[in-house]
Design a protein around this motif. Structure first.
Motif, PDB file in Angstrom:
ATOM      1  N   PRO A   1      -0.610  21.747 -18.274  1.00  0.00           N
ATOM      2  CA  PRO A   1       0.771  21.282 -18.498  1.00  0.00           C
ATOM      3  C   PRO A   1       1.545  21.060 -17.196  1.00  0.00           C
ATOM      4  O   PRO A   1       2.404  20.177 -17.129  1.00  0.00           O
ATOM      5  CB  PRO A   1       1.395  22.412 -19.327  1.00  0.00           C
ATOM      6  N   ASN A   2       1.250  21.847 -16.174  1.00  0.00           N
ATOM      7  CA  ASN A   2       1.950  21.686 -14.888  1.00  0.00           C
ATOM      8  C   ASN A   2       1.135  20.810 -13.936  1.00  0.00           C
ATOM      9  O   ASN A   2       0.996  21.097 -12.748  1.00  0.00           O
ATOM     10  CB  ASN A   2       2.230  23.048 -14.256  1.00  0.00           C
ATOM     11  N   TRP A   3       0.611  19.714 -14.456  1.00  0.00           N
ATOM     12  CA  TRP A   3      -0.243  18.814 -13.685  1.00  0.00           C
ATOM     13  C   TRP A   3       0.426  18.316 -12.407  1.00  0.00           C
ATOM     14  O   TRP A   3      -0.242  17.991 -11.425  1.00  0.00           O
ATOM     15  CB  TRP A   3      -0.655  17.620 -14.545  1.00  0.00           C
ATOM     16  N   CYS A   4       1.742  18.267 -12.402  1.00  0.00           N
ATOM     17  CA  CYS A   4       2.451  17.700 -11.248  1.00  0.00           C
ATOM     18  C   CYS A   4       2.413  18.613 -10.029  1.00  0.00           C
ATOM     19  O   CYS A   4       2.835  18.208  -8.937  1.00  0.00           O
ATOM     20  CB  CYS A   4       3.897  17.387 -11.630  1.00  0.00           C
ATOM     21  N   GLN A   5       1.891  19.835 -10.179  1.00  0.00           N
ATOM     22  CA  GLN A   5       1.822  20.759  -9.045  1.00  0.00           C
ATOM     23  C   GLN A   5       0.549  20.571  -8.223  1.00  0.00           C
ATOM     24  O   GLN A   5       0.405  21.181  -7.163  1.00  0.00           O
ATOM     25  CB  GLN A   5       1.890  22.209  -9.551  1.00  0.00           C
ATOM     26  N   ASN A   6      -0.376  19.746  -8.705  1.00  0.00           N
ATOM     27  CA  ASN A   6      -1.661  19.556  -8.045  1.00  0.00           C
ATOM     28  C   ASN A   6      -1.836  18.074  -7.723  1.00  0.00           C
ATOM     29  O   ASN A   6      -1.724  17.228  -8.614  1.00  0.00           O
ATOM     30  CB  ASN A   6      -2.784  20.052  -8.964  1.00  0.00           C
ATOM     31  N   GLU A   7      -2.115  17.743  -6.461  1.00  0.00           N
ATOM     32  CA  GLU A   7      -2.159  16.335  -6.083  1.00  0.00           C
ATOM     33  C   GLU A   7      -3.284  15.577  -6.772  1.00  0.00           C
ATOM     34  O   GLU A   7      -3.100  14.428  -7.191  1.00  0.00           O
ATOM     35  CB  GLU A   7      -2.280  16.187  -4.565  1.00  0.00           C
ATOM     36  N   GLU A   8      -4.446  16.189  -6.929  1.00  0.00           N
ATOM     37  CA  GLU A   8      -5.531  15.495  -7.610  1.00  0.00           C
ATOM     38  C   GLU A   8      -5.211  15.270  -9.083  1.00  0.00           C
ATOM     39  O   GLU A   8      -5.619  14.264  -9.664  1.00  0.00           O
ATOM     40  CB  GLU A   8      -6.842  16.266  -7.438  1.00  0.00           C
ATOM     41  N   HIS A   9      -4.478  16.176  -9.684  1.00  0.00           N
ATOM     42  CA  HIS A   9      -4.019  15.961 -11.062  1.00  0.00           C
ATOM     43  C   HIS A   9      -3.007  14.814 -11.103  1.00  0.00           C
ATOM     44  O   HIS A   9      -2.956  14.065 -12.084  1.00  0.00           O
ATOM     45  CB  HIS A   9      -3.409  17.244 -11.620  1.00  0.00           C
ATOM     46  N   GLN A  10      -2.219  14.685 -10.055  1.00  0.00           N
ATOM     47  CA  GLN A  10      -1.296  13.551  -9.982  1.00  0.00           C
ATOM     48  C   GLN A  10      -2.057  12.228  -9.943  1.00  0.00           C
ATOM     49  O   GLN A  10      -1.648  11.248 -10.570  1.00  0.00           O
ATOM     50  CB  GLN A  10      -0.407  13.674  -8.743  1.00  0.00           C
ATOM     51  N   TYR A  11      -3.182  12.187  -9.198  1.00  0.00           N
ATOM     52  CA  TYR A  11      -3.989  10.969  -9.192  1.00  0.00           C
ATOM     53  C   TYR A  11      -4.404  10.612 -10.616  1.00  0.00           C
ATOM     54  O   TYR A  11      -4.341   9.446 -11.024  1.00  0.00           O
ATOM     55  CB  TYR A  11      -5.265  11.151  -8.359  1.00  0.00           C
ATOM     56  N   ALA A  12      -4.847  11.630 -11.358  1.00  0.00           N
ATOM     57  CA  ALA A  12      -5.335  11.403 -12.713  1.00  0.00           C
ATOM     58  C   ALA A  12      -4.232  10.856 -13.609  1.00  0.00           C
ATOM     59  O   ALA A  12      -4.443   9.897 -14.372  1.00  0.00           O
ATOM     60  CB  ALA A  12      -5.898  12.704 -13.292  1.00  0.00           C
ATOM     61  N   VAL A  13      -3.056  11.449 -13.533  1.00  0.00           N
ATOM     62  CA  VAL A  13      -1.957  11.015 -14.397  1.00  0.00           C
ATOM     63  C   VAL A  13      -1.482   9.622 -14.008  1.00  0.00           C
ATOM     64  O   VAL A  13      -1.219   8.774 -14.869  1.00  0.00           O
ATOM     65  CB  VAL A  13      -0.799  12.032 -14.340  1.00  0.00           C
ATOM     66  N   ALA A  14      -1.377   9.351 -12.711  1.00  0.00           N
ATOM     67  CA  ALA A  14      -0.976   8.014 -12.268  1.00  0.00           C
ATOM     68  C   ALA A  14      -1.962   6.963 -12.763  1.00  0.00           C
ATOM     69  O   ALA A  14      -1.575   5.872 -13.200  1.00  0.00           O
ATOM     70  CB  ALA A  14      -0.877   7.976 -10.737  1.00  0.00           C
TER      71      ALA A  14
END
Length: 349
Positions: free
Chosen positions: A50-63
């Motif tokens: 749920p807090n994907w925005c705290q991890n840069e690689e998770h940000q890549y995935a969401v973008a």
């Protein structure tokens, strides 16, 4: 010069243009072409917290998912679904706490090439607004058969792309506002990454800096270095997407991007867009050698104000893991994504 990481251009197998063409030319009908990666339940990432925005690689995935949402929106339009019925597309943004605020539509062709999302249930540290652009799809867009490109297709797509850039720039005001009030992302894949780079560079020269995710951005530097004749003739056949992007960049620079009385470059240096590159993707891997080999002094970097496809400062994010599709968007939300970050900063003082 580049950062301390050694150049990886020799460590990876680079796909040839022929291999790319073979994987993308299976459709013979423009109207019947279906985008394959539509079902979030089957193809979307399942490992993001749920807090994907705290991890840069998770940000890549969401973008990347935001961009795929644009692909699926256009898929649904082509399948004749209601404009308000986004059953397949909605999970690609709704799963992360966003709503679709607006689609960006080419008024001449009616195609959906971009979307603007607004945060409604995502964590407060997530961006308030996101603008995303898709790339081209064989069988959808005019250059539907990469085995038979033509100069008329190239220039037709160039001017169509410029129209899309103009429409995108009309909607960047809100992004500029949210970049200072809640955060804003600018995302794009392939030719959509080129559009995003133009829009981001336009804002950066005036002092507005967006957080960016440009996946597999096209660059035709290899052919350009061999001279103008090779550039136009060989890239027409081997990298038509890159040639379209090049023409878009040149026209956009003349139309939108200036030095603002000398301040444009100083502002541009402060912007460090993310360029997410697969070393095996011939469409974008030219960025690796470019930034590794360049002179990073201010005098040399000032030339980059007039080189539309590069920026004085940038952060290259290399997918150094194994992938089946070097140019595909799905690689960027893979659970086993393995990246190497290489920041490049122009020495302006």
């Amino acid at each position: 010069m580049g950062n301390s990481s050694s150049s990886s251009s020799g460590k990876y197998k680079k796909i040839s243009s022929g291999e790319s063409k073979a994987s993308s030319s299976s459709s013979s009908s423009k109207n019947k072409k279906k985008y394959q990666m539509v079902d979030f339940a089957l193809h979307g990432p399942k490992h993001l917290p749920p807090n994907w925005c705290q991890n840069e690689e998770h940000q890549y995935a969401v973008a990347a998912c935001f961009i795929n949402g644009v692909y699926v929106l256009e898929h649904e339009r082509r399948q004749g679904r209601s404009k308000d019925d986004h059953v397949l597309a909605r999970p690609w943004w709704d799963s992360f706490g966003y709503t679709l605020l607006q689609t960006l539509v080419d008024p001449d062709e009616g195609v959906i090439f971009g979307a603007i999302y607004l945060r409604v249930a995502a964590p407060e540290s997530a961006p308030q607004m996101v603008m995303a652009f898709r790339g081209m799809v064989a069988g959808w867009d005019e250059i539907s058969d990469p085995n038979t490109p033509s100069s008329s297709h190239i220039f037709s797509n160039t001017f169509s792309g410029m129209l899309k850039v103009a429409l995108a720039l009309q909607n960047t005001g809100s992004l500029g506002y949210y970049s200072k009030h809640g955060g804003a992302w600018l995302c794009g894949h392939s030719l959509g990454a080129a559009m995003g780079l133009i829009a981001g560079k336009f804002l950066a020269t005036s002092g507005t800096y967006l957080d960016t995710f440009f996946f597999n951005p096209p660059i035709v530097l290899y052919y350009l270095r061999k001279g103008q004749l090779d550039f136009y003739t060989k890239s027409l056949w081997n990298d038509p997407i890159g040639l379209i992007a090049w023409n878009m960049f040149i026209l956009a620079h003349k139309e939108y991007i200036s030095n603002e009385g000398g301040k444009g470059f100083d502002n541009l240096v402060k912007w460090q867009p993310r360029l997410l590159v697969n070393p095996g993707d011939f469409i974008c891997n030219g960025y690796i050698d470019y930034y590794e080999d360049r002179d990073s002094t201010k005098e040399a970097c000032q030339l980059e104000l007039s080189l539309p496809f590069v920026n004085p400062s940038a952060c290259l994010v290399l997918n150094v893991g194994s992938t089946e599709e070097c140019h595909g968007i799905k690689q960027w939300w893979d659970r086993n994504l393995n990246v190497e970050r290489r920041p490049y900063v122009c020495v302006s003082d």
